[in-house]
Design an enzyme around this catalytic site. Sequence first.
Site, mmCIF file in Angstrom:
data_model
loop_
_atom_site.group_PDB
_atom_site.id
_atom_site.type_symbol
_atom_site.label_atom_id
_atom_site.label_comp_id
_atom_site.label_asym_id
_atom_site.label_seq_id
_atom_site.Cartn_x
_atom_site.Cartn_y
_atom_site.Cartn_z
ATOM 1 N N GLU A 1 14.362 10.798 -15.047
ATOM 2 C CA GLU A 1 13.096 10.954 -15.773
ATOM 3 C C GLU A 1 12.254 9.683 -15.757
ATOM 4 O OE1 GLU A 1 11.678 13.742 -17.298
ATOM 5 O OE2 GLU A 1 13.245 14.648 -16.064
ATOM 6 N N ARG B 1 3.733 -3.369 9.003
ATOM 7 C CA ARG B 1 2.924 -3.251 10.217
ATOM 8 C C ARG B 1 1.677 -4.126 10.170
ATOM 9 N NH1 ARG B 1 -0.843 0.173 11.216
ATOM 10 N NH2 ARG B 1 0.210 1.008 13.058
ATOM 11 N N ASP C 1 -6.735 1.078 13.027
ATOM 12 C CA ASP C 1 -6.108 2.105 12.202
ATOM 13 C C ASP C 1 -7.117 2.799 11.310
ATOM 14 O OD1 ASP C 1 -3.560 1.738 13.109
ATOM 15 O OD2 ASP C 1 -2.998 0.328 11.538
ATOM 16 N N PRO D 1 4.921 7.414 -10.302
ATOM 17 C CA PRO D 1 3.738 8.274 -10.195
ATOM 18 C C PRO D 1 2.610 7.832 -11.119
ATOM 19 C CG PRO D 1 5.505 9.403 -11.374
ATOM 20 C CD PRO D 1 6.095 8.152 -10.809
#
Length: 281
Positions: A135, A173, A188, A108
């Site tokens: 963690e 892709r 896209d 993150p």
Amino acid sequence: MGTEIRNSEHGFCPAPRTMVFDVITIFPEFFGSILEHGLLKRARAGGQVNIRLHDLRDSTDDRHRTVDDRPFGGGPGMVFKPEPLFRAVEAVKAEAPGETCPVILLSPQGRLLTQAVAEELAGNARLVLLCGRYEGVDERVAEHLATDEISIGDYVLSGGELAAAVVMEAVTRLLPGVLGNEESREQDSFACSASPAGNGGHGILDCPHYTRPADFRGWTVPEVLLSGNHEEIRRWRRRRALEKTWRKRPDLLTRVSLGEADRKLLEEITRATCETAAPRG
């Protein structure tokens, strides 16, 4: 000397490149279903990608196959130890000495995965994906082993496996030959390599799409899409793509370089919206 394959009609031609994903995880079985369906299954079968799953516990040296420990200084949870991760990555790299091999920690704290980042990653022949858990991982992994940290969004997951699957799909892709219709990739949403003069997204949202029936519960398909006039259809799609982006993700318009035609379309869109919203006296 590069590998070549024989084509009976056209002589020799280069073999297609196979991109390798080395995924290091404590849950290799997590990917079983993901790799047996959809795009990743087709790309593996077609030889465009090779996805190799490495059980992090195989890189431990104790009988309990320990991969985590309590954090120094106290606190809740467990942290991945550095030794198994370093061993696992070094074993992967030893198979192809001298080859450039980015090591990506799914975290993150990493830079956000965008279409531009996916296109950047697709330029590599090999990627190592580190799936953290608990963690997180020992900070020395991020500082001295990983060459990049990537996040798939500003939220917290229990582990990096889902994020690794997202990265693999987004990158795969983009590889030549994976999609049945290469125009699909160029059109896209968020596509960065498409020409702003064409139908491609070029960093904005895709246009609306319709299929049969033309009339569903009284909601009809725009007449222009039934007209057969390809130039008018192209213009309509571009206008609606810009309009959708302006309404739903205006932040994207600050990041892309729009041509004069697009700027005029945006002016028309904003003017028409303001006129519709203006109170009538």
